[in-house]
Design a protein around this motif. Structure first.
Motif, mmCIF file in Angstrom:
data_model
loop_
_atom_site.group_PDB
_atom_site.id
_atom_site.type_symbol
_atom_site.label_atom_id
_atom_site.label_comp_id
_atom_site.label_asym_id
_atom_site.label_seq_id
_atom_site.Cartn_x
_atom_site.Cartn_y
_atom_site.Cartn_z
ATOM 1 N N PRO A 92 6.892 7.151 3.149
ATOM 2 C CA PRO A 92 7.925 7.194 2.397
ATOM 3 C C PRO A 92 7.984 6.989 1.061
ATOM 4 O O PRO A 92 8.920 7.354 0.269
ATOM 5 N N ALA A 93 6.902 6.059 0.348
ATOM 6 C CA ALA A 93 6.896 6.135 -1.003
ATOM 7 C C ALA A 93 6.740 7.372 -1.486
ATOM 8 O O ALA A 93 7.240 8.039 -2.795
ATOM 9 N N LEU A 94 5.650 8.595 -0.882
ATOM 10 C CA LEU A 94 5.662 9.895 -1.614
ATOM 11 C C LEU A 94 6.999 10.626 -1.488
ATOM 12 O O LEU A 94 7.160 11.354 -2.259
ATOM 13 N N ILE A 95 7.801 10.331 -0.394
ATOM 14 C CA ILE A 95 9.112 10.983 -0.411
ATOM 15 C C ILE A 95 10.172 10.444 -1.346
ATOM 16 O O ILE A 95 10.790 11.148 -2.080
ATOM 17 N N ALA A 96 9.843 8.980 -1.651
ATOM 18 C CA ALA A 96 10.794 8.414 -2.685
ATOM 19 C C ALA A 96 10.638 8.986 -3.904
ATOM 20 O O ALA A 96 11.402 9.052 -4.977
ATOM 21 N N VAL A 97 9.366 9.501 -4.418
ATOM 22 C CA VAL A 97 9.142 9.799 -5.663
ATOM 23 C C VAL A 97 9.416 11.702 -5.741
ATOM 24 O O VAL A 97 9.159 12.135 -6.864
ATOM 25 N N GLY A 98 9.842 12.143 -4.712
ATOM 26 C CA GLY A 98 10.559 13.467 -4.643
ATOM 27 C C GLY A 98 9.819 14.580 -4.029
ATOM 28 O O GLY A 98 10.012 15.535 -3.956
ATOM 29 N N LEU A 99 8.723 14.163 -3.303
ATOM 30 C CA LEU A 99 7.967 15.044 -2.580
ATOM 31 C C LEU A 99 8.624 15.256 -1.294
ATOM 32 O O LEU A 99 9.253 14.651 -0.555
ATOM 33 N N ALA A 137 -0.525 -0.697 1.272
ATOM 34 C CA ALA A 137 -1.027 0.009 2.685
ATOM 35 C C ALA A 137 -2.380 -0.326 2.856
ATOM 36 O O ALA A 137 -2.844 -0.483 4.182
ATOM 37 N N GLY A 138 -3.399 -0.355 1.849
ATOM 38 C CA GLY A 138 -4.551 -0.744 2.050
ATOM 39 C C GLY A 138 -4.640 -2.045 2.720
ATOM 40 O O GLY A 138 -5.456 -2.452 3.572
ATOM 41 N N THR A 139 -3.916 -3.084 2.094
ATOM 42 C CA THR A 139 -3.761 -4.484 2.698
ATOM 43 C C THR A 139 -3.330 -4.359 4.072
ATOM 44 O O THR A 139 -4.021 -5.121 4.913
ATOM 45 N N MET A 140 -2.527 -3.503 4.244
ATOM 46 C CA MET A 140 -1.934 -3.765 5.701
ATOM 47 C C MET A 140 -2.763 -2.996 6.804
ATOM 48 O O MET A 140 -3.057 -3.577 7.695
ATOM 49 N N ASN A 141 -3.547 -2.074 6.249
ATOM 50 C CA ASN A 141 -4.469 -1.419 7.057
ATOM 51 C C ASN A 141 -5.754 -2.317 7.589
ATOM 52 O O ASN A 141 -6.136 -2.376 8.577
ATOM 53 N N ALA A 142 -6.057 -3.196 6.526
ATOM 54 C CA ALA A 142 -7.229 -4.072 6.669
ATOM 55 C C ALA A 142 -6.755 -5.422 7.736
ATOM 56 O O ALA A 142 -7.458 -6.106 8.513
ATOM 57 N N VAL A 143 -5.381 -5.635 7.483
ATOM 58 C CA VAL A 143 -4.893 -6.692 8.317
ATOM 59 C C VAL A 143 -4.317 -6.468 9.812
ATOM 60 O O VAL A 143 -4.687 -6.942 10.704
ATOM 61 N N ALA A 144 -3.441 -5.178 9.791
ATOM 62 C CA ALA A 144 -2.929 -5.047 11.053
ATOM 63 C C ALA A 144 -2.759 -3.635 11.359
ATOM 64 O O ALA A 144 -2.768 -3.330 12.569
ATOM 65 N N GLY A 145 -2.764 -2.648 10.519
ATOM 66 C CA GLY A 145 -2.921 -1.085 10.834
ATOM 67 C C GLY A 145 -1.599 -0.797 10.353
ATOM 68 O O GLY A 145 -0.684 -1.621 10.111
ATOM 69 N N GLY A 146 -1.449 0.612 10.329
ATOM 70 C CA GLY A 146 0.156 1.084 9.943
ATOM 71 C C GLY A 146 0.336 1.231 8.531
ATOM 72 O O GLY A 146 1.643 1.515 8.214
ATOM 73 N N GLY A 147 -0.674 1.322 7.751
ATOM 74 C CA GLY A 147 -0.193 1.192 6.261
ATOM 75 C C GLY A 147 0.455 2.466 5.719
ATOM 76 O O GLY A 147 1.132 2.451 4.754
ATOM 77 N N SER A 148 0.236 3.798 6.542
ATOM 78 C CA SER A 148 0.782 4.874 5.908
ATOM 79 C C SER A 148 2.472 4.814 6.455
ATOM 80 O O SER A 148 3.100 5.718 5.576
ATOM 81 N N LEU A 149 2.865 3.861 6.992
ATOM 82 C CA LEU A 149 4.196 3.632 7.073
ATOM 83 C C LEU A 149 4.961 3.186 5.827
ATOM 84 O O LEU A 149 5.775 3.260 5.503
ATOM 85 N N ILE A 150 3.988 2.920 4.802
ATOM 86 C CA ILE A 150 4.452 2.516 3.555
ATOM 87 C C ILE A 150 4.236 3.758 2.445
ATOM 88 O O ILE A 150 5.126 3.995 1.807
ATOM 89 N N THR A 151 2.886 4.411 2.479
ATOM 90 C CA THR A 151 2.671 5.365 1.679
ATOM 91 C C THR A 151 3.565 6.628 1.706
ATOM 92 O O THR A 151 3.856 7.266 0.812
#
Length: 253
Positions: free
Chosen positions: A32-39, A16-30
Motif C-alpha cells: 500500500p505504501a508503494l501505491i500511496a506514492v503514486g505507483l 515491514a521488516g519488523t513485522m516480518n520478523a515478529v509475525a509475518g505479513g510485512g508486505s501488507l505495509i510496503t
C-alpha cells in the motif's frame, strides 16, 4: 520522487521488516505504501516483490540450522520455481485491469490468514495423518499453489506458506518455518529475475524499501521477545482490511 515519498517508503520498509520478523505479513505495509506514492498497482506489486527478496535470503541464513535433510526440501525447489514462473507470467500476461480486480481479494485473504495465524497454528500443532508419500505430495501441492500466489502477488506469502505447510509436514513449527523461508527465497529470486528483465520495476522505490526491510528485520528479530506482537498484528490486520476494501472500491467504481 519527493522527499515525503522517500520518507514514507523507508518508514514502511522498517515497519515491514519488523513485522516480518515478529509475525509475518510485512508486505501488507510496503505494497500500500508503494501505491500511496503514486505507483500503479502492477508496478507497485512488481517493485514490492523485488524489494522484499533480500529479506527472504536473510531469513534462510538465519534459519538454515532448522532445515530438514536435503532430500526432503530439494524436491520442493523445482516446484517453487515453476509455480513462481506461472504466477509471474499470469501477472505480466494479463491485463492490468484484471490484476486491479483480483488484488483486493488477495489482500483481504492475506489479511485474514494473518488474523487467524495463531488459531491455525494451534489447529496444526500435532502431526498430520498420512504416510510419508502422501505428505510429500501434499507438500508439493502447497508449495506449488503458494509459489503461483507469490509470483502473481506475494504479499503475506510467508504467512500463507507456513499455514499451509504446517498442515502437511510432520515437523516442528521451527522446521516448518525454515522450509517456508527457503521456498519464499526461491520464489523471491525467481520473481526478481523475471520482473527485473520484463516487469515495470521502480528501482528508486526498491533502493529505498529493500535496505529498510533488512534493518527492520534485524531490529524486529532483536525485539521479537519483548514486542507486543498481538498489538502490532492487530494494527496490520486493521490496516490490511482497510486497504483491501479501499482497493476494491477503487477497482469497482
Amino acid at each position: 520522487m519527493e522527499l515525503t515519498d522517500a520518507v514514507l517508503l523507508v518508514a514502511a520498509g522498517l515497519a515491514a521488516g519488523t513485522m516480518n520478523a515478529v509475525a509475518g505479513g510485512g508486505s501488507l505495509i510496503t505494497f500500500p505504501a508503494l501505491i500511496a506514492v503514486g505507483l500503479p498497482p502492477v508496478a507497485a506489486n512488481v517493485s514490492n516483490s523485488v524489494a522484499v527478496c533480500p529479506g527472504y535470503l536473510a531469513a534462510v541464513a538465519g534459519s538454515r540450522v532448522d532445515l530438514p535433510a536435503r532430500r526432503e526440501w530439494l524436491p520442493l525447489v523445482p516446484t517453487a520455481v515453476v509455480g513462481s514462473l506461472v504466477g509471474c507470467l499470469l501477472l505480466l500476461g494479463t491485463p492490468a485491469r484484471a490484476f486491479e480486480l483480483v488484488v483486493p481479494f488477495l489482500v483481504l485473504a492475506a489479511t485474514a490468514v494473518l488474523a487467524f495465524q495463531e488459531p491455525l497454528r494451534r489447529l496444526v500443532g500435532h502431526a498430520r495423518d498420512g504416510g510419508p508419500r502422501r505428505r510429500a505430495l501434499a507438500a508439493q501441492v502447497m508449495v506449488g499453489v503458494g509459489a503461483v500466489y507469490g509470483g502473481y502477488f506475494g504479499a503475506a506469502l510467508g504467512v500463507m506458506l507456513v499455514a499451509g505447510l504446517a498442515l502437511v509436514l510432520d515437523a516442528t513449527m521451527a522446521r516448518v518455518s525454515a522450509v517456508k523461508n527457503l521456498v519464499s527465497a526461491v520464489v523471491g529470486l525467481t520473481t526478481v529475475t523475471v520482473f527485473g528483465l520484463f516487469g515495470p520495476v521502480n528501482w528508486a522505490a526498491v533502493a529505498l524499501v529493500a535496505p529498510a526491510t533488512l534493518v527492520g528485520g534485524y531490529v524486529g528479530a532483536r525485539l521479537a521477545r519483548r514486542l507486543p506482537s498481538v498489538v502490532l498484528k492487530t494494527v496490520i490486520v486493521a490496516f490490511g482490511t482497510c486497504i483491501g476494501l479501499y482497493l476494491l472500491y477503487r477497482a469497482l467504481r
